[in-house]
Design a protein around this motif. Sequence first.
Motif, PDB file in Angstrom:
ATOM      1  N   LYS A  89       4.644  12.777  -2.110  1.00  0.00           N
ATOM      2  CA  LYS A  89       3.795  12.323  -1.000  1.00  0.00           C
ATOM      3  C   LYS A  89       4.565  12.635   0.272  1.00  0.00           C
ATOM      4  O   LYS A  89       5.757  12.314   0.365  1.00  0.00           O
ATOM      5  N   MET A 112       0.818  -1.207   0.000  1.00  0.00           N
ATOM      6  CA  MET A 112       0.000   0.000   0.000  1.00  0.00           C
ATOM      7  C   MET A 112       0.858   1.267   0.000  1.00  0.00           C
ATOM      8  O   MET A 112       0.374   2.322  -0.366  1.00  0.00           O
ATOM      9  N   ASP A 113       2.101   1.158   0.411  1.00  0.00           N
ATOM     10  CA  ASP A 113       2.945   2.344   0.505  1.00  0.00           C
ATOM     11  C   ASP A 113       3.775   2.485  -0.784  1.00  0.00           C
ATOM     12  O   ASP A 113       4.647   1.662  -1.055  1.00  0.00           O
ATOM     13  N   PRO A 114       3.506   3.525  -1.585  1.00  0.00           N
ATOM     14  CA  PRO A 114       4.180   3.609  -2.893  1.00  0.00           C
ATOM     15  C   PRO A 114       5.701   3.730  -2.786  1.00  0.00           C
ATOM     16  O   PRO A 114       6.405   3.434  -3.755  1.00  0.00           O
ATOM     17  N   PHE A 115       6.210   4.162  -1.634  1.00  0.00           N
ATOM     18  CA  PHE A 115       7.670   4.230  -1.503  1.00  0.00           C
ATOM     19  C   PHE A 115       8.295   2.828  -1.429  1.00  0.00           C
ATOM     20  O   PHE A 115       9.491   2.671  -1.617  1.00  0.00           O
ATOM     21  N   GLN A 116       7.485   1.829  -1.129  1.00  0.00           N
ATOM     22  CA  GLN A 116       8.014   0.458  -1.061  1.00  0.00           C
ATOM     23  C   GLN A 116       7.925  -0.267  -2.416  1.00  0.00           C
ATOM     24  O   GLN A 116       8.523  -1.327  -2.579  1.00  0.00           O
ATOM     25  N   TYR A 117       7.181   0.319  -3.354  1.00  0.00           N
ATOM     26  CA  TYR A 117       6.986  -0.366  -4.644  1.00  0.00           C
ATOM     27  C   TYR A 117       8.323  -0.772  -5.265  1.00  0.00           C
ATOM     28  O   TYR A 117       8.491  -1.869  -5.777  1.00  0.00           O
ATOM     29  N   GLU A 151      12.230  -0.270   2.652  1.00  0.00           N
ATOM     30  CA  GLU A 151      12.805   1.001   3.083  1.00  0.00           C
ATOM     31  C   GLU A 151      12.929   1.085   4.606  1.00  0.00           C
ATOM     32  O   GLU A 151      12.120   0.497   5.321  1.00  0.00           O
ATOM     33  N   LEU A 164      -2.756   4.554  -4.858  1.00  0.00           N
ATOM     34  CA  LEU A 164      -1.847   5.675  -5.103  1.00  0.00           C
ATOM     35  C   LEU A 164      -2.527   6.730  -5.981  1.00  0.00           C
ATOM     36  O   LEU A 164      -2.451   7.932  -5.705  1.00  0.00           O
ATOM     37  N   GLU A 219      -2.929  12.826  -0.709  1.00  0.00           N
ATOM     38  CA  GLU A 219      -1.613  13.420  -0.416  1.00  0.00           C
ATOM     39  C   GLU A 219      -0.792  13.586  -1.697  1.00  0.00           C
ATOM     40  O   GLU A 219       0.123  14.389  -1.760  1.00  0.00           O
ATOM     41  N   ASP A 227      -4.823   8.834  -3.906  1.00  0.00           N
ATOM     42  CA  ASP A 227      -4.288   9.304  -2.624  1.00  0.00           C
ATOM     43  C   ASP A 227      -4.308  10.842  -2.593  1.00  0.00           C
ATOM     44  O   ASP A 227      -3.614  11.489  -3.382  1.00  0.00           O
ATOM     45  N   LEU A 232       7.999  11.019  -5.579  1.00  0.00           N
ATOM     46  CA  LEU A 232       7.640   9.620  -5.867  1.00  0.00           C
ATOM     47  C   LEU A 232       8.299   9.142  -7.151  1.00  0.00           C
ATOM     48  O   LEU A 232       8.310   9.863  -8.148  1.00  0.00           O
TER      49      LEU A 232
END
Length: 419
Positions: free
Chosen positions: A340, A1-6, A290, A310, A315, A313, A345
């Motif tokens: 975000k 769910m967290d786009p920084f982890q994609y 991350e 995303l 944010e 979102d 991103l």
Amino acid sequence: MDPFQYVYVIRNSKQLEFHEFADKMASKTFDYPALSKGKFPDLKENLHRIYQYLQGKPLDIISDHMMKNLQDIFEWKCSQATDWETEKMYKFCCSVMFEASFVTLYGRVPAADGHKVISEIRDKFIKFDASFPYLAANIPIELLGATKKVRKELIHHFLLQNMTKWLGGSKVVQARQDIFEKYELLGDYDKAAHHFAFLWASVGNTIPATFWAMYYLLRHPEALAAVRDEIDHLLQSTGQKRGPTYNIHLTREQLDNLVYLESALNESLRMCSSSMNIRISQEDFILKLEGNQEVGLRKGDWIALYPQILHMDPEVYEDPKEYKFDRYIENGRKKTTFYKAGRKLKYFLMPFGSGISMCPGRFLAMNEMKMFLFLLLAHFDVELVENKAVRLDNSRMGLGILLPDVDIAFRYKLRSLRK
Ligand code: HEM
């Protein structure tokens, strides 16, 4: 769910695979023997190699053919519209995009009633497509009414003896045909089923995405005016005239430079796409994320990225439920920086998937949709005639572009040449 982890999931493509899952689902849905059983050595790799025909110079050639075919269809279907003609919008997009894509990829059906033959295939395709979410959900086809019969009929259209009659098809389809011929264990029906699967991939998402792009433009007069202005300006600056003959040519650079059209298209893709990116762990391993986070995965565990979260979102996208046609423009240029929580991103718009499962037809798809909208707005005045809200039909959530829950009437009329 967290786009920084994609990024951590996408770059681990050796341990986090998607082909096995995709192959299982596609082979059942489209009725060809699974590739991953060792019976067809290197078939998957060989098919992937020819996706080069959807990029670079070959992309320019296939896009030019698509432009020509779209113009032929607009001319045949719409050039009598000197007064308002009313049609249902989804039906219209489906009829134009299906035929233009079919002819571009597979070739023209040379019979006098070529349009009719393709529209029969299209009608069967629509019936099959209505059952697609059920097939993808593993519901046995025997429980889905006439779907099995319709699928068989569709596949029969792609038997070699029929395909050889079609004229002027694409390199990518020809190359697929050549590859299949090398596999003795693939029967004639199996090869035809592969061609049918490729047809589905090439129009199954493009048709609804074209619908949404057109629908949102017509719902937002300021967006329509800006995009039309950009189109008229391009025609004028390149000395091209619209109508009465349909003979517009657009280079790749010109298509790329239509920033308002591209932004409007991206904005509708943001709102209507719902594809889930699935990966299956090939071994027990620790996935490093991350900030020193770790997840222990077992062989066979699934990971799903769901970019629609995303895309919606607040944010990342202010007022995410609102259509803002110029969201992807900044100072007159394409905007590619989105944030975000104050951080930039890497991934912000993912209608075409990611990494190893990224759509190989994405450049062609964008060109096709731009060309459709370009021709529609260059040649016609277009407006909605119904004032009902069209919503996303969520029944194929996770599987690509969502369809509208109802169709809506619109009307079109040839633009006066002096305007
Ligand atoms: C708006 C239009 C389109 C969208 C949103 C779209 C989206 C996608 C997505 C999300 C996938 C990955 C599926 C997965 O993860 O399992 C995919 C795969 C694929 N797409 Fe597209 N697509 C579009 C148009 C096209 C077109 C025009 C073509 C071909 C001419 C095409 C050919 C393919 C093929 C062959 C695959 C399977 C790739 C593989 O074997 O790995 N797509 N598409």
